[in-house]
Write an enzyme that holds these catalytic residues in place. Sequence first.
Site, PDB file in Angstrom:
ATOM      1  N   GLU A   1       4.020  -6.669   1.740  1.00 35.92           N
ATOM      2  CA  GLU A   1       3.670  -6.997   0.489  1.00 35.92           C
ATOM      3  C   GLU A   1       3.724  -5.910  -0.536  1.00 35.92           C
ATOM      4  O   GLU A   1       2.490  -5.413  -1.142  1.00 35.92           O
ATOM      5  CB  GLU A   1       2.461  -7.551   0.414  1.00 35.92           C
ATOM      6  CG  GLU A   1       2.315  -8.823   1.524  1.00 35.92           C
ATOM      7  CD  GLU A   1       0.942  -9.089   1.673  1.00 35.92           C
ATOM      8  OE1 GLU A   1       0.032  -8.322   1.350  1.00 35.92           O
ATOM      9  OE2 GLU A   1       0.610 -10.334   2.061  1.00 35.92           O
TER      10      GLU A   1
ATOM     11  N   GLY B   1       3.586  -3.646  -3.782  1.00 36.05           N
ATOM     12  CA  GLY B   1       3.557  -3.856  -5.308  1.00 36.05           C
ATOM     13  C   GLY B   1       3.831  -2.598  -6.185  1.00 36.05           C
ATOM     14  O   GLY B   1       4.949  -2.402  -6.766  1.00 36.05           O
ATOM     15  N   ARG B   2       2.937  -1.514  -6.065  1.00 42.49           N
ATOM     16  CA  ARG B   2       3.014  -0.380  -6.711  1.00 42.49           C
ATOM     17  C   ARG B   2       4.537   0.139  -6.395  1.00 42.49           C
ATOM     18  O   ARG B   2       5.122   0.866  -7.405  1.00 42.49           O
ATOM     19  CB  ARG B   2       1.942   0.479  -6.458  1.00 42.49           C
ATOM     20  CG  ARG B   2       1.829   1.969  -6.925  1.00 42.49           C
ATOM     21  CD  ARG B   2       1.073   2.926  -6.207  1.00 42.49           C
ATOM     22  NE  ARG B   2      -0.284   2.321  -6.113  1.00 42.49           N
ATOM     23  CZ  ARG B   2      -1.411   2.133  -6.711  1.00 42.49           C
ATOM     24  NH1 ARG B   2      -1.137   2.803  -8.178  1.00 42.49           N
ATOM     25  NH2 ARG B   2      -2.506   1.936  -6.436  1.00 42.49           N
TER      26      ARG B   2
ATOM     27  N   CYS C   1     -14.505   3.925 -28.451  1.00 50.18           N
ATOM     28  CA  CYS C   1     -15.550   4.780 -28.516  1.00 50.18           C
ATOM     29  C   CYS C   1     -16.404   4.863 -26.843  1.00 50.18           C
ATOM     30  O   CYS C   1     -17.379   4.226 -26.582  1.00 50.18           O
ATOM     31  CB  CYS C   1     -16.744   4.092 -29.134  1.00 50.18           C
ATOM     32  SG  CYS C   1     -15.967   3.787 -30.653  1.00 50.18           S
TER      33      CYS C   1
ATOM     34  N   ARG D   1      -6.039   2.986 -15.347  1.00 50.60           N
ATOM     35  CA  ARG D   1      -5.682   3.746 -14.146  1.00 50.60           C
ATOM     36  C   ARG D   1      -6.605   5.139 -14.294  1.00 50.60           C
ATOM     37  O   ARG D   1      -7.306   5.622 -13.358  1.00 50.60           O
ATOM     38  CB  ARG D   1      -4.477   4.061 -13.664  1.00 50.60           C
ATOM     39  CG  ARG D   1      -4.139   2.688 -13.135  1.00 50.60           C
ATOM     40  CD  ARG D   1      -2.707   2.934 -12.239  1.00 50.60           C
ATOM     41  NE  ARG D   1      -2.500   4.035 -11.724  1.00 50.60           N
ATOM     42  CZ  ARG D   1      -2.773   4.565 -10.800  1.00 50.60           C
ATOM     43  NH1 ARG D   1      -3.752   3.755  -9.854  1.00 50.60           N
ATOM     44  NH2 ARG D   1      -2.641   5.586 -10.273  1.00 50.60           N
TER      45      ARG D   1
ATOM     46  N   GLY E   1       0.815  -1.200  -0.008  1.00 54.91           N
ATOM     47  CA  GLY E   1      -0.019   0.003   0.004  1.00 54.91           C
ATOM     48  C   GLY E   1       0.809   1.426   0.222  1.00 54.91           C
ATOM     49  O   GLY E   1       0.122   2.389  -0.022  1.00 54.91           O
TER      50      GLY E   1
END
Length: 419
Positions: free
Chosen positions: A274, A276-277, A343, A313, A239
């Site tokens: 943990e 990630g980002r 579209c 995102r 996080g």
Amino acid sequence: MDAFAYRDGRYHAENVAIRRIADAVGTPFYCYSRTAIEARYDALAESLKGLDALVCYAVKANSNQALIRLLADRGAGADVVSEGELRRALLAGIPASKIVFSGVAKTLREIEFALAQDIRHFNVESEQELHAISATAVRLDKTARVAFRINPDIDAGTHEKISTGKSENKFGIAVTRVESVYRQALELPGIEVCGVDLHIGSQIMTLGPFEAAYSRVAELAQALRDAGHGISTIDLGGGLGIDYDEEHTAPSVADYAAVVEKTVGHLSCKIIVEPGRWLVGNAGVLVGRVIYTKSNGSTNFLIIDAAMNDFLRPSMYDAHHTIVGEQSSAAPEKLYDIVGPVCETGDTFARKRKLPAMEPGELIVIEGAGAYGSVMASSYNTRPLVPEVLVDGDEFGIIRERPDYDSIIALDIPWTATR
Ligand SMILES: *Cc1c(COP(=O)(O)O)cnc(C)c1O
């Protein structure tokens, strides 16, 4: 060294001109920097050095085999949320003993596969899931190590779609149920309780929520120990946020590590984080090409060949990403809405963004696209999944090919009756 920067007026990934890659691969494509990923991992490992910590990379941020392998080679473990991710982590060389299985609802098939691999532990999110794991372990004559994901009812102060630690979110076990769930686990066959777990959300930009949640989990861990449970692991989830623009500054990893030390350091547990980002987000960019420009009334549109299916995102989380031209330009600035060809009005990367005037054919770079970019891509509009490229110093290599149309369409098969 900044992994992505202009040199002689051209945008580079490490020592490779983005333009060179575009000529070889075509656009759009994702481009990652090996140096940037490894530097992030090393900085985190260094900050946690004084603790008995294991970094379990959250594979869902970017699950390309080549990227997982870079982290595996540096000693990282993995946090996976599906059988598919577990298979990816194992194939990329992460030993099962360093893999934790998170996620709200693991299916019987997933539990079976993970038990057969003898993964480190399951992060369990409900009583029913606990019972399913116990029954499967008994059937396979295995012991499942489990930690329970606690929902600490803490607001991570992030976008509502990636906020996971409030009691109204679907995640984890309510603090009020914790005691009873751990007691049940003691009695269930095939289960060995090893710890507590939490994950309060993603792209968290202040340390306050971490400190509050980690303190709460530390208290719980102590209480559970006092009640006779074997708590040897504290899994703190991921996080930690990253800088997507100049205005917002994420906490430093050293300060984050200090919070970990202060809140749970005294428990002499194995500490799992943990991220990630934080590891890969700013180690990747998405490169596209301007197809057309047009003006509707007062709005100037820059229509590029990347779209929401390639990078979700901005439309999914209203995420802000820095967007720049590949060529540094002295052209007068214009205000652009930067959009893709799909579209839907949601297919918009940025509104009212100031950029030097651009022409069709020019390359454009969306920064901070290394996490939750390629993994969330789809082939909506039958647009081929975006290829991925990894740069290392003076060299680049394709780490995922662009599929051709025949192979995309061949996934469909003619209808025949099944009885
Ligand atoms: C998504 C997720 C992570 C990683 O989150 P980041 O914000 O990318 O660090 C870690 N743990 C769990 C359980 C997750 O669901």
